[in-house]
Design a protein around this motif. Structure first.
Motif, PDB file in Angstrom:
ATOM      1  N   GLY A 307       0.684  -1.314  -0.106  1.00 36.00           N
ATOM      2  CA  GLY A 307       0.098  -0.036  -0.002  1.00 36.00           C
ATOM      3  C   GLY A 307       0.752   1.168  -0.220  1.00 36.00           C
ATOM      4  N   GLY A 308       2.116   1.142  -0.271  1.00 40.20           N
ATOM      5  CA  GLY A 308       3.000   2.369  -0.388  1.00 40.20           C
ATOM      6  C   GLY A 308       3.199   2.713  -1.593  1.00 40.20           C
ATOM      7  N   THR A 309       4.182   3.723  -1.967  1.00 41.68           N
ATOM      8  CA  THR A 309       4.523   4.322  -3.104  1.00 41.68           C
ATOM      9  C   THR A 309       5.961   4.461  -3.010  1.00 41.68           C
ATOM     10  OG1 THR A 309       4.346   6.587  -2.620  1.00 41.68           O
ATOM     11  CG2 THR A 309       2.255   5.351  -3.491  1.00 41.68           C
ATOM     12  N   MET A 310       6.796   4.395  -4.400  1.00 39.79           N
ATOM     13  CA  MET A 310       8.235   4.687  -4.643  1.00 39.79           C
ATOM     14  C   MET A 310       8.371   5.583  -5.842  1.00 39.79           C
ATOM     15  SD  MET A 310      11.264   1.986  -4.971  1.00 39.79           S
ATOM     16  CE  MET A 310      11.113   1.790  -6.626  1.00 39.79           C
ATOM     17  N   GLU A 311       9.217   6.470  -5.703  1.00 40.07           N
ATOM     18  CA  GLU A 311       9.287   7.445  -6.948  1.00 40.07           C
ATOM     19  C   GLU A 311      11.047   7.619  -6.971  1.00 40.07           C
ATOM     20  OE1 GLU A 311       8.342  12.041  -8.284  1.00 40.07           O
ATOM     21  OE2 GLU A 311       7.665  11.266  -6.358  1.00 40.07           O
ATOM     22  N   ILE A 312      11.478   7.619  -8.350  1.00 33.57           N
ATOM     23  CA  ILE A 312      13.000   8.045  -8.429  1.00 33.57           C
ATOM     24  C   ILE A 312      12.828   9.402  -9.282  1.00 33.57           C
ATOM     25  CG2 ILE A 312      14.934   7.111  -9.529  1.00 33.57           C
ATOM     26  CD1 ILE A 312      13.995   5.389  -7.167  1.00 33.57           C
ATOM     27  N   ARG A 313      13.563  10.293  -8.390  1.00 31.20           N
ATOM     28  CA  ARG A 313      13.844  11.550  -9.081  1.00 31.20           C
ATOM     29  C   ARG A 313      15.383  11.533  -9.621  1.00 31.20           C
ATOM     30  NH1 ARG A 313      10.550  14.992  -4.538  1.00 31.20           N
ATOM     31  NH2 ARG A 313       8.570  14.121  -4.672  1.00 31.20           N
ATOM     32  N   THR A 314      15.228  12.271 -10.809  1.00 31.47           N
ATOM     33  CA  THR A 314      16.864  12.398 -11.087  1.00 31.47           C
ATOM     34  C   THR A 314      17.067  13.747 -11.538  1.00 31.47           C
ATOM     35  OG1 THR A 314      15.867  11.918 -13.420  1.00 31.47           O
ATOM     36  CG2 THR A 314      16.689  10.056 -12.401  1.00 31.47           C
ATOM     37  N   ASP A 315      16.472  14.845 -11.184  1.00 31.33           N
ATOM     38  CA  ASP A 315      16.705  16.305 -11.258  1.00 31.33           C
ATOM     39  C   ASP A 315      18.000  16.703 -10.580  1.00 31.33           C
ATOM     40  OD1 ASP A 315      15.249  15.803  -8.988  1.00 31.33           O
ATOM     41  OD2 ASP A 315      13.898  17.673  -9.285  1.00 31.33           O
ATOM     42  N   ASP A 316      18.337  16.149  -9.739  1.00 32.29           N
ATOM     43  CA  ASP A 316      19.395  16.689  -8.964  1.00 32.29           C
ATOM     44  C   ASP A 316      20.231  15.347  -8.137  1.00 32.29           C
ATOM     45  OD1 ASP A 316      21.482  18.224  -7.513  1.00 32.29           O
ATOM     46  OD2 ASP A 316      20.223  18.547  -5.765  1.00 32.29           O
ATOM     47  N   GLY A 317      20.820  14.623  -9.319  1.00 38.42           N
ATOM     48  CA  GLY A 317      21.360  13.321  -8.632  1.00 38.42           C
ATOM     49  C   GLY A 317      20.055  12.326  -8.749  1.00 38.42           C
ATOM     50  N   VAL A 318      20.428  11.377  -7.871  1.00 37.90           N
ATOM     51  CA  VAL A 318      19.053  10.117  -7.983  1.00 37.90           C
ATOM     52  C   VAL A 318      18.698  10.228  -6.561  1.00 37.90           C
ATOM     53  CG1 VAL A 318      18.708   7.847  -7.853  1.00 37.90           C
ATOM     54  CG2 VAL A 318      20.206   8.870  -9.639  1.00 37.90           C
ATOM     55  N   VAL A 319      17.609  10.677  -6.335  1.00 36.62           N
ATOM     56  CA  VAL A 319      16.683  10.568  -5.045  1.00 36.62           C
ATOM     57  C   VAL A 319      15.740   9.543  -5.103  1.00 36.62           C
ATOM     58  CG1 VAL A 319      15.541  12.304  -3.630  1.00 36.62           C
ATOM     59  CG2 VAL A 319      17.454  13.084  -4.771  1.00 36.62           C
ATOM     60  N   MET A 320      15.483   8.652  -3.925  1.00 32.53           N
ATOM     61  CA  MET A 320      14.389   7.847  -3.972  1.00 32.53           C
ATOM     62  C   MET A 320      13.181   8.491  -2.943  1.00 32.53           C
ATOM     63  SD  MET A 320      14.623   3.987  -2.506  1.00 32.53           S
ATOM     64  CE  MET A 320      15.498   3.418  -4.113  1.00 32.53           C
ATOM     65  N   VAL A 321      12.014   8.657  -3.266  1.00 31.85           N
ATOM     66  CA  VAL A 321      11.101   9.165  -2.509  1.00 31.85           C
ATOM     67  C   VAL A 321      10.130   8.210  -2.042  1.00 31.85           C
ATOM     68  CG1 VAL A 321       9.339  10.879  -2.052  1.00 31.85           C
ATOM     69  CG2 VAL A 321      11.388  11.593  -3.426  1.00 31.85           C
ATOM     70  N   LEU A 322       9.862   7.901  -0.869  1.00 37.50           N
ATOM     71  CA  LEU A 322       8.698   6.759  -0.442  1.00 37.50           C
ATOM     72  C   LEU A 322       8.060   7.231   0.547  1.00 37.50           C
ATOM     73  CD1 LEU A 322      11.775   4.491   0.770  1.00 37.50           C
ATOM     74  CD2 LEU A 322      10.661   4.219  -1.453  1.00 37.50           C
ATOM     75  N   SER A 323       6.876   6.442   0.304  1.00 40.89           N
ATOM     76  CA  SER A 323       5.735   6.466   1.214  1.00 40.89           C
ATOM     77  C   SER A 323       5.223   5.191   1.793  1.00 40.89           C
ATOM     78  CB  SER A 323       4.291   7.275   0.559  1.00 40.89           C
ATOM     79  OG  SER A 323       4.692   8.649   0.290  1.00 40.89           O
ATOM     80  N   ILE A 324       5.555   4.959   2.990  1.00 42.91           N
ATOM     81  CA  ILE A 324       5.300   3.685   3.502  1.00 42.91           C
ATOM     82  C   ILE A 324       4.123   3.509   4.715  1.00 42.91           C
ATOM     83  CG2 ILE A 324       6.421   1.904   4.775  1.00 42.91           C
ATOM     84  CD1 ILE A 324       9.143   3.041   3.902  1.00 42.91           C
ATOM     85  N   PRO A 325       3.236   2.736   4.449  1.00 42.30           N
ATOM     86  CA  PRO A 325       2.143   2.751   5.720  1.00 42.30           C
ATOM     87  C   PRO A 325       2.633   2.386   6.832  1.00 42.30           C
ATOM     88  CG  PRO A 325       1.868   0.891   3.911  1.00 42.30           C
ATOM     89  CD  PRO A 325       2.789   1.604   3.360  1.00 42.30           C
ATOM     90  N   LYS A 326       1.901   2.609   7.853  1.00 41.81           N
ATOM     91  CA  LYS A 326       2.460   2.135   9.243  1.00 41.81           C
ATOM     92  C   LYS A 326       2.020   0.641   9.332  1.00 41.81           C
ATOM     93  CE  LYS A 326       2.275   6.524  11.453  1.00 41.81           C
ATOM     94  NZ  LYS A 326       1.716   7.283  12.580  1.00 41.81           N
ATOM     95  N   GLU A 327       0.796   0.332   8.924  1.00 40.77           N
ATOM     96  CA  GLU A 327       0.400  -1.016   9.151  1.00 40.77           C
ATOM     97  C   GLU A 327       0.463  -1.868   7.941  1.00 40.77           C
ATOM     98  OE1 GLU A 327      -0.002  -2.393  12.013  1.00 40.77           O
ATOM     99  OE2 GLU A 327      -0.019  -0.817  13.365  1.00 40.77           O
TER     100      GLU A 327
END
Length: 327
Positions: A307-327
């Motif tokens: 139920g989470g999300t993952m995004e890879i951004r490359t505008d300023d190097g490589v950045v991983m952005v995550l949303s992780i549910p608590k349960e």
């Protein structure tokens, strides 16, 4: 006029009797005022007789009611009963007081809730299956952590083996007087590094109970990178394991492709989700859109499955952005 009233009363009686649900109206002392055919039939099938006194019938039904049959919380109340019939149907009995022409009467109703009960049982079974699936996922997650640690230790030992072979060759040359003084100093430092790596590998293999963060820091140290956390880490183990799986993947890519030696994890807790931003101090040159390999694809699938999300951004190097549910 009297004949008309009787016809109306007979029509009302026929309408009440044709109702598939059971209905009983009685005085407060239990004397029946109106009982339709459905109620009498259901009560007869359960107790062996029709309703003579509504209060007595309710007490008999209470003794027959199944306490382990639950559809919703209201069924557990004193004025609700759930009873299975021999034909496999399930009936819900309800009792309540009503006022008619300023007179208090007792009303009993019986409804066929077989389908609703079957749905409730199926939902209960599904919930058990989901709980078992979560348990297996937790065990698998723990197994993956241990397997990854063993894999890294094996790789470290293989590297140590190769380093020892090289150092033995250089040592043989040194003993034969075939290397310079500067090479001899490098040889000495090389042996120090090999011994240090062997001690770390030995210590790691003997640590049977390792906290996830300690394991992560140790692995990062093995590849020459420091991990820095900013913000509160998840308290829930599943969320924590998902975060650390993402950090390990980001760590590998940052060291291998961006020559990073510091990995930064910025954490924020909002509602029922943890948000993480993982970046490094590695190469910041513009990069083409990333092609996700097996590691990133597996990680994305794992996070989205929870139920989470993952995004890879490359505008300023490589950045991983995550949303992780608590349960």
């Amino acid at each position: 006029m009297i004949g008309k009233q009787r016809r109306i009363a007979r029509m009302i009686r026929q309408a009440v009797d044709s109702c598939p649900d059971g209905l009983c109206m009685a005085t407060t002392n239990g004397r029946p005022i109106l009982v339709n055919q459905s109620m009498n039939k259901i009560c007869h099938r359960l107790t062996g007789h029709t309703i003579v006194n509504a209060l007595t019938m309710w007490e008999e039904l209470q003794h027959l009611a199944s306490t382990d049959m639950v559809i919703c919380d209201s069924i557990a109340r004193e004025d609700h009963l759930l009873l299975p019939l021999p034909d496999g149907t399930v009936w819900q009995f309800r009792r309540q007081s009503r006022t008619l022409d300023e007179t208090e009467v007792l009303q009993m109703e019986a409804s066929d809730v077989t389908e609703l009960y079957q749905y409730a049982k199926q939902l209960e079974e599904n919930n058990r299956n989901v709980a078992e699936l979560h348990r297996r996922q937790r065990e698998l997650l723990q197994s993956i952590v241990q397997n990854n640690l063993k894999k890294e230790l094996l790789q470290a030992k293989m590297q140590i083996h190769d380093d020892i072979g090289q150092m033995l060759l250089l040592t043989r040359n040194e003993l034969a007087g075939e290397i310079s003084e500067q090479q001899a100093d490098a040889l000495y430092r090389g042996w120090e590094n090999v011994i240090f790596d062997m001690e770390n590998a030995a210590n790691s293999s003997h640590e049977k109970t390792t906290l996830p963060e300690e394991e992560l820091v140790r692995v990062a140290g093995m590849v020459g990178c420091r991990v820095e956390f900013h913000g509160k880490q998840p308290n829930e183990r599943k969320a924590l394991m998902l975060l650390y799986a993402a950090i390990r993947e980001a760590l590998t890519n940052a060291v291998r492709h961006a020559a990073a030696d510091v990995l930064t994890i910025e954490l924020q807790e909002l509602g029922d989700m943890y948000h993480a931003k993982i970046s490094s101090n590695g190469n910041k040159t513009p990069v083409l859109p990333l092609r996700e390999g097996v590691g990133l694809s597996s990680l994305r699938q794992r996070i989205e499955c929870e139920g989470g999300t993952m995004e890879i951004r490359t505008d300023d190097g490589v950045v991983m952005v995550l949303s992780i549910p608590k349960e």
